[in-house]
Write a protein that holds these residues in place. Structure first.
Motif, short mmCIF file in Angstrom:
data_model
loop_
_atom_site.label_atom_id
_atom_site.label_comp_id
_atom_site.label_asym_id
_atom_site.label_seq_id
_atom_site.Cartn_x
_atom_site.Cartn_y
_atom_site.Cartn_z
N ASN A 17 0.67 -0.99 0.15
CA ASN A 17 -0.01 0.14 0.00
C ASN A 17 0.67 1.27 -0.02
O ASN A 17 0.36 2.43 0.46
CB ASN A 17 -0.90 0.05 1.23
CG ASN A 17 -1.93 -0.97 0.96
OD1 ASN A 17 -2.41 -1.36 0.04
ND2 ASN A 17 -2.80 -1.67 2.12
N SER A 18 2.14 1.15 -0.48
CA SER A 18 2.84 2.23 -0.37
C SER A 18 2.68 3.05 -1.91
O SER A 18 3.37 2.92 -2.71
CB SER A 18 4.27 2.27 -0.52
OG SER A 18 4.70 1.07 -1.23
N ARG A 19 1.26 3.75 -2.08
CA ARG A 19 1.04 4.32 -3.49
C ARG A 19 1.38 5.65 -3.47
O ARG A 19 1.34 6.40 -2.07
CB ARG A 19 -0.42 3.97 -3.75
CG ARG A 19 -0.62 2.70 -3.79
CD ARG A 19 -2.24 2.35 -4.35
NE ARG A 19 -2.19 0.75 -4.40
CZ ARG A 19 -3.24 0.20 -4.20
NH1 ARG A 19 -4.57 0.84 -3.72
NH2 ARG A 19 -3.48 -1.00 -4.59
N LYS A 20 1.49 6.31 -4.51
CA LYS A 20 1.88 7.76 -4.58
C LYS A 20 0.58 8.56 -4.16
O LYS A 20 -0.45 8.16 -4.74
CB LYS A 20 2.06 8.10 -6.01
CG LYS A 20 3.48 7.67 -6.47
CD LYS A 20 3.71 7.74 -7.79
CE LYS A 20 5.10 6.99 -8.55
NZ LYS A 20 5.20 7.09 -9.82
N HIS A 61 -10.83 9.53 -10.71
CA HIS A 61 -11.94 9.00 -10.32
C HIS A 61 -12.73 9.57 -9.31
O HIS A 61 -12.17 9.60 -7.99
CB HIS A 61 -11.80 7.66 -10.29
CG HIS A 61 -13.11 6.82 -10.35
ND1 HIS A 61 -13.90 6.78 -11.34
CD2 HIS A 61 -13.84 6.24 -9.25
CE1 HIS A 61 -15.20 5.97 -10.88
NE2 HIS A 61 -15.14 5.78 -9.80
N ASP A 62 -13.85 10.34 -9.24
CA ASP A 62 -14.75 10.70 -8.27
C ASP A 62 -16.02 10.18 -8.13
O ASP A 62 -16.91 10.43 -8.86
CB ASP A 62 -14.76 12.39 -8.49
CG ASP A 62 -15.44 13.12 -7.60
OD1 ASP A 62 -15.90 12.42 -6.22
OD2 ASP A 62 -15.80 14.28 -7.57
N GLU A 63 -15.91 9.32 -7.39
CA GLU A 63 -17.24 8.09 -7.45
C GLU A 63 -18.52 9.07 -7.17
O GLU A 63 -19.68 8.79 -7.75
CB GLU A 63 -17.11 7.10 -6.37
CG GLU A 63 -18.21 6.02 -6.46
CD GLU A 63 -18.23 5.23 -7.64
OE1 GLU A 63 -19.43 4.82 -8.11
OE2 GLU A 63 -17.09 5.03 -8.23
N LYS A 64 -18.52 9.97 -6.18
CA LYS A 64 -19.73 10.60 -5.81
C LYS A 64 -19.86 12.12 -6.28
O LYS A 64 -20.97 12.63 -5.75
CB LYS A 64 -19.90 10.59 -4.18
CG LYS A 64 -19.89 9.24 -3.66
CD LYS A 64 -19.93 9.24 -1.96
CE LYS A 64 -19.79 7.85 -1.57
NZ LYS A 64 -19.49 7.77 -0.08
N ASN A 65 -19.01 12.40 -7.05
CA ASN A 65 -19.08 13.68 -7.77
C ASN A 65 -19.35 15.16 -6.78
O ASN A 65 -20.10 15.54 -6.74
CB ASN A 65 -20.60 13.91 -8.63
CG ASN A 65 -20.26 13.02 -10.14
OD1 ASN A 65 -18.98 12.95 -10.59
ND2 ASN A 65 -21.34 12.31 -10.57
N GLU A 77 -2.82 7.01 -6.14
CA GLU A 77 -2.73 6.38 -7.44
C GLU A 77 -3.26 4.91 -6.95
O GLU A 77 -3.15 4.60 -6.01
CB GLU A 77 -1.02 6.05 -7.53
CG GLU A 77 -0.69 5.42 -8.79
CD GLU A 77 0.75 5.32 -8.76
OE1 GLU A 77 1.14 5.52 -10.37
OE2 GLU A 77 1.46 5.01 -8.01
N THR A 78 -3.91 4.38 -8.11
CA THR A 78 -4.71 3.27 -8.22
C THR A 78 -4.53 2.39 -9.40
O THR A 78 -3.86 2.95 -10.35
CB THR A 78 -5.98 3.40 -7.92
OG1 THR A 78 -6.93 2.17 -7.74
CG2 THR A 78 -6.63 4.19 -8.74
N CYS A 86 -6.04 6.68 -13.64
CA CYS A 86 -5.20 5.69 -12.94
C CYS A 86 -5.13 6.43 -11.60
O CYS A 86 -4.48 6.12 -10.70
CB CYS A 86 -4.22 5.16 -13.30
SG CYS A 86 -2.80 6.73 -14.07
N TRP A 87 -6.01 7.36 -10.99
CA TRP A 87 -6.00 8.08 -9.92
C TRP A 87 -7.40 7.97 -9.43
O TRP A 87 -8.23 8.02 -10.04
CB TRP A 87 -5.44 9.63 -10.05
CG TRP A 87 -3.96 9.60 -10.56
CD1 TRP A 87 -3.41 9.59 -11.81
CD2 TRP A 87 -2.83 9.65 -9.45
NE1 TRP A 87 -2.07 9.60 -11.87
CE2 TRP A 87 -1.65 9.72 -10.50
CE3 TRP A 87 -2.82 9.88 -8.27
CZ2 TRP A 87 -0.49 9.78 -9.96
CZ3 TRP A 87 -1.27 9.87 -7.64
CH2 TRP A 87 -0.23 9.83 -8.57
#
Length: 97
Positions: A17-20, A61-65, A77-78, A86-87
């Motif tokens: 889980n060491s993501r940017k 990506h903003d799931e709930k706007n 980052e994902t 990819c973020w």
């Protein structure tokens, strides 16, 4: 931690889980569940020493706007969600309006 049988040394494995993570400002929220975040950095030129402002845009990506234009947000980052995305949005740090 993994222990090697041949020697008594232990080998450390990096955490998954060491993501940017980045902090930026929302430039556009016209798309559904997607925002564009701009990150600005102040960097010194290698040779001349002059300060330069570098800008980079990320599709997030903003799931709930929940974010609007001008908000300061934190992104992470994902795995790829689409061709250019990819973020993902972690939180809104500072709301405008």
């Amino acid at each position: 931690m993994i222990i090697n049988k041949e020697s008594s040394r232990s080998i450390t494995v990096p955490r998954k889980n060491s993501r940017k993570q980045r902090i930026g400002i929302v430039v556009s929220n016209k798309m559904n569940k997607t925002i564009i975040v701009s990150e600005t950095k102040k960097v010194k030129h290698k040779y001349y020493g002059k300060s330069i402002i570098k800008k980079k845009k990320y599709m997030v990506h903003d799931e709930k706007n929940i974010s609007k234009n001008g908000d300061q947000v934190k992104i992470m980052e994902t795995k790829p969600i689409s061709k250019n995305k990819c973020w993902r949005l972690i939180s809104v740090l500072d709301k405008i309006g």
